[in-house]
Design a protein around this motif. Structure first.
Motif, PDB file in Angstrom:
ATOM      1  N   UNK A   1      34.349  28.441  -3.428  1.00 34.21           N
ATOM      2  CA  UNK A   1      34.636  27.477  -4.498  1.00 34.21           C
ATOM      3  C   UNK A   1      34.526  26.049  -3.978  1.00 34.21           C
ATOM      4  N   UNK A   2      35.213  25.755  -2.870  1.00 31.52           N
ATOM      5  CA  UNK A   2      35.224  24.395  -2.347  1.00 31.52           C
ATOM      6  C   UNK A   2      33.846  23.860  -2.037  1.00 31.52           C
ATOM      7  N   UNK A   3      33.109  24.558  -1.187  1.00 35.67           N
ATOM      8  CA  UNK A   3      31.780  24.081  -0.796  1.00 35.67           C
ATOM      9  C   UNK A   3      30.757  24.120  -1.937  1.00 35.67           C
TER      10      UNK A   3
ATOM     11  N   UNK B   1      33.340  14.428   0.667  1.00 36.47           N
ATOM     12  CA  UNK B   1      33.954  15.525   1.398  1.00 36.47           C
ATOM     13  C   UNK B   1      34.920  16.263   0.482  1.00 36.47           C
ATOM     14  N   UNK B   2      35.105  17.531   0.807  1.00 34.72           N
ATOM     15  CA  UNK B   2      35.946  18.396  -0.011  1.00 34.72           C
ATOM     16  C   UNK B   2      37.399  17.912  -0.030  1.00 34.72           C
ATOM     17  N   UNK B   3      37.979  17.728  -1.219  1.00 35.33           N
ATOM     18  CA  UNK B   3      39.419  17.484  -1.313  1.00 35.33           C
ATOM     19  C   UNK B   3      40.163  18.811  -1.161  1.00 35.33           C
ATOM     20  N   UNK B   4      41.480  18.794  -1.238  1.00 30.96           N
ATOM     21  CA  UNK B   4      42.212  20.054  -1.332  1.00 30.96           C
ATOM     22  C   UNK B   4      41.768  20.775  -2.602  1.00 30.96           C
ATOM     23  N   UNK B   5      41.340  22.019  -2.458  1.00 34.53           N
ATOM     24  CA  UNK B   5      40.890  22.826  -3.603  1.00 34.53           C
ATOM     25  C   UNK B   5      41.784  24.055  -3.672  1.00 34.53           C
ATOM     26  N   UNK B   6      42.498  24.214  -4.784  1.00 26.38           N
ATOM     27  CA  UNK B   6      43.575  25.208  -4.836  1.00 26.38           C
ATOM     28  C   UNK B   6      43.579  26.009  -6.124  1.00 26.38           C
TER      29      UNK B   6
ATOM     30  N   UNK C   1      23.351  25.254   3.605  1.00 25.19           N
ATOM     31  CA  UNK C   1      22.838  25.596   2.294  1.00 25.19           C
ATOM     32  C   UNK C   1      23.195  24.674   1.151  1.00 25.19           C
ATOM     33  N   UNK C   2      22.799  25.091  -0.046  1.00 25.41           N
ATOM     34  CA  UNK C   2      23.001  24.322  -1.265  1.00 25.41           C
ATOM     35  C   UNK C   2      24.117  24.971  -2.082  1.00 25.41           C
TER      36      UNK C   2
END
Length: 547
Positions: free
Chosen positions: A312-314, A420-425, A330-331
């Motif tokens: 999910x995050x990436x 950049x990825x934030x916290x993903x919850x 990757x994409x």
């Protein structure tokens, strides 16, 4: 050799190299240097204004300046020995500009009037050179200046101020207790990071931030020399945006789970976990090998956090969606056409996943991102439907939005900031439900705890995940430990199999302390919160086959 043994041997090799392979930013310094205060705010504001004025005089239409002092302390031990202690400091200035509609960036460790002015002029010259091949001008979302403000991680104890001997004593105690309880080998580490960052921009922001992160971890190995077998168990800690209080019980909060296990939230008893790890590593020696097939999976937050990160995050990073990040892992399968339908079922209706850079104690939480945008919380997946991505100031126009999500970051002053990825919850369930309650409803399943080896394809779609501990569930009860477990699925199928969530009382975080992205590669730290969650009918394979 069995595949599982091959993976464990590879893991031990990595552990031996860890002390020399972790990303150290800056130069080795003395402990005394590490504890010195940095430059005061007045000096940093003066230096920032020099950069802003110099860039404007050369034709920049926008400029931001980051004056950063980055501190690291890493401790590495094995059994009765201290392997390494790293004290590192990096200090300098990064200047980013827009000139002729194009980005330019330059940095310097010469934090003087002359050095900063020269770097600003270089950044503008680079932007003008880049403009010759720029096809479309940068569209920067507006951001109102916030004036002179500050933000600090709300720590109770600065980990850098805790005596080295006290930290070494903790690690030696961890190692000793693990050995007493059956470990043949044990390595233990402490990672502390402090980012002292000052941001200024032509929007009118002057932001001073003091950010702290901590990660205690270990690997315990049990050995059966007669049989020529060994098993490992890693720490079940989570890296946190906290001070040393995470380790000394000032923020103690433990969450009980079935079979005598304990989860941790906002605190961590490293010794207690090491003792349990040694016993569980021995127990894994005689654990039954799993029978491949379909199982209902009950996934602990310390495990599910990694699955969230990768699936999910990436894939919801907008630069990855657009193909800009194709050269590094990757994409994304979650392309814009799926989002535009407003009906793409990423998961079941129980799946609500948010991005949040404001959640207390998490790795990604700061007051403002590295573009001076106040951090916030927003929906990525709502009732199972894909509703948004992660985007920064020069990306949100692609989504038809006028405000950055506030998730821009650079890992050092000499790195250019990017998304950049934030916290993903994953949000907890609304019905009262404990882990024990959830297990009671499972006839044939596996309870999985801790992160293990994994793989995922270039589009973040097809994947395989292992773990640290596996417990068979039969007719609503834990029936014993399993080994050689990994589950396979694809992102959409997996999240659509989400059938049940524990409530807020079980919500905990998992963290990635050194998450890589970009070329040249940068690392960042990010947390993923979730409750224990059930997924029905997931394909489980046996990883113990011979190779």
């Amino acid at each position: 050799m069995k595949r599982r043994d091959f993976m464990h041997l590879s893991g031990m090799g990595f552990g031996a190299l860890m002390a020399s392979s972790v990303p150290v930013l800056g130069n080795a310094v003395s402990l005394e240097k590490l504890l010195e205060p940095g430059a005061d705010v007045a000096f940093k504001k003066k230096m920032a204004d020099i950069a802003l004025n110099a860039a404007k005089s050369k034709g920049a239409t926008y400029t931001d300046v980051r004056i950063g002092r980055y501190l690291q302390q890493f401790l590495f031990t094995r059994e009765t020995r201290v392997q390494n202690i790293v004290n590192a400091e990096s200090y300098g200035v990064g200047i980013r500009v827009i000139a002729n509609g194009t980005w330019g960036f330059a940095s310097t460790s010469d934090v003087t009037t002359e050095g900063i002015a020269k770097a600003a002029e270089t950044a503008v010259a680079i932007a003008k050179a880049n403009a010759k091949i720029q096809k479309e001008p940068v569209q920067l979302a507006p951001q109102k200046g916030v004036g002179e403000v500050s933000w600090k991680t709300p720590i109770k104890k600065n980990a850098f101020e805790i005596p080295i001997q006290e930290k070494i004593n903790l690690l030696m105690n961890v190692n000793g207790e693990a050995m007493k309880n059956g470990a043949g080998f044990v390595t233990s580490n402490l990672f502390f990071v402090n980012e002292q960052k000052y941001f200024a921009s032509t929007d009118g922001s002057y932001i001073d931030q003091d950010i702290h992160r901590i990660w205690p971890t270990f690997t315990v190995t049990a050995v059966d020399r007669q049989a020529g077998k060994f098993k490992t168990r890693d720490a079940l800690s989570s890296p946190m945006g906290m001070g040393y209080e995470y380790l000394d019980g000032l923020a103690s909060e433990k969450i009980p789970a079935p079979n005598g296990l304990v989860g941790y939230r906002n605190s961590y008893d490293m010794v207690e976990d090491a003792i349990l790890a040694a016993k569980q590593a021995k127990e894994k020696m005689t654990a039954k090998s799993v029978q491949a097939g379909k199982y209902d999976l009950v996934l602990d937050p310390n495990h599910l956090g990694l699955t969230i990160h990768e699936s999910v995050g990436h894939p919801l990073e907008l630069d990855r969606v657009l193909g800009y990040e194709a050269n590094y892992a990757g994409t994304s399968f979650a392309t814009l056409d799926k989002w535009k339908t407003k009906s793409f079922n990423y998961g079941s209706k129980l799946v609500n996943i948010v991005a949040d850079k404001t959640q207390p104690y998490t790795l990604g939480t700061v007051g403002y991102d590295d573009e001076g945008v106040p951090c916030k919380k927003w929906d990525l997946i709502k009732d199972g439907v894909l509703v948004n991505y992660q985007a920064i100031r020069d990306q949100v126009s692609i989504l038809g939005e006028k405000e950055s999500h506030g998730c821009c970051y650079a890992d050092n002053w000499n790195s250019v900031q990017f998304q950049r990825m934030p916290n993903v919850s994953l949000q907890p369930g609304t019905e009262k439900r404990s882990v024990t309650d959830m297990i009671k409803g499972v006839e044939k399943g596996i309870y999985i705890i801790g992160r293990g080896s994994y793989s995922i394809d270039q589009q973040r779609y097809n994947f395989q995940f292992g773990g640290q501990l596996f417990y068979e569930i039969k007719n609503g009860e834990i029936a014993g430990m399993l080994e050689d477990v990994a589950y396979q699925s694809n992102t959409q199928e997996f999240w659509n199999s989400c059938a049940q969530l524990c409530d807020q009382d079980d919500y905990r975080t998992f963290g990635s302390f050194f998450d890589g992205k970009g070329q040249p590669s940068q690392v960042s730290a990010v947390s993923h919160g979730c409750p224990t969650t059930r997924f029905n009918g997931v394909n489980v394979i046996n990883t113990g086959r011979k190779i």
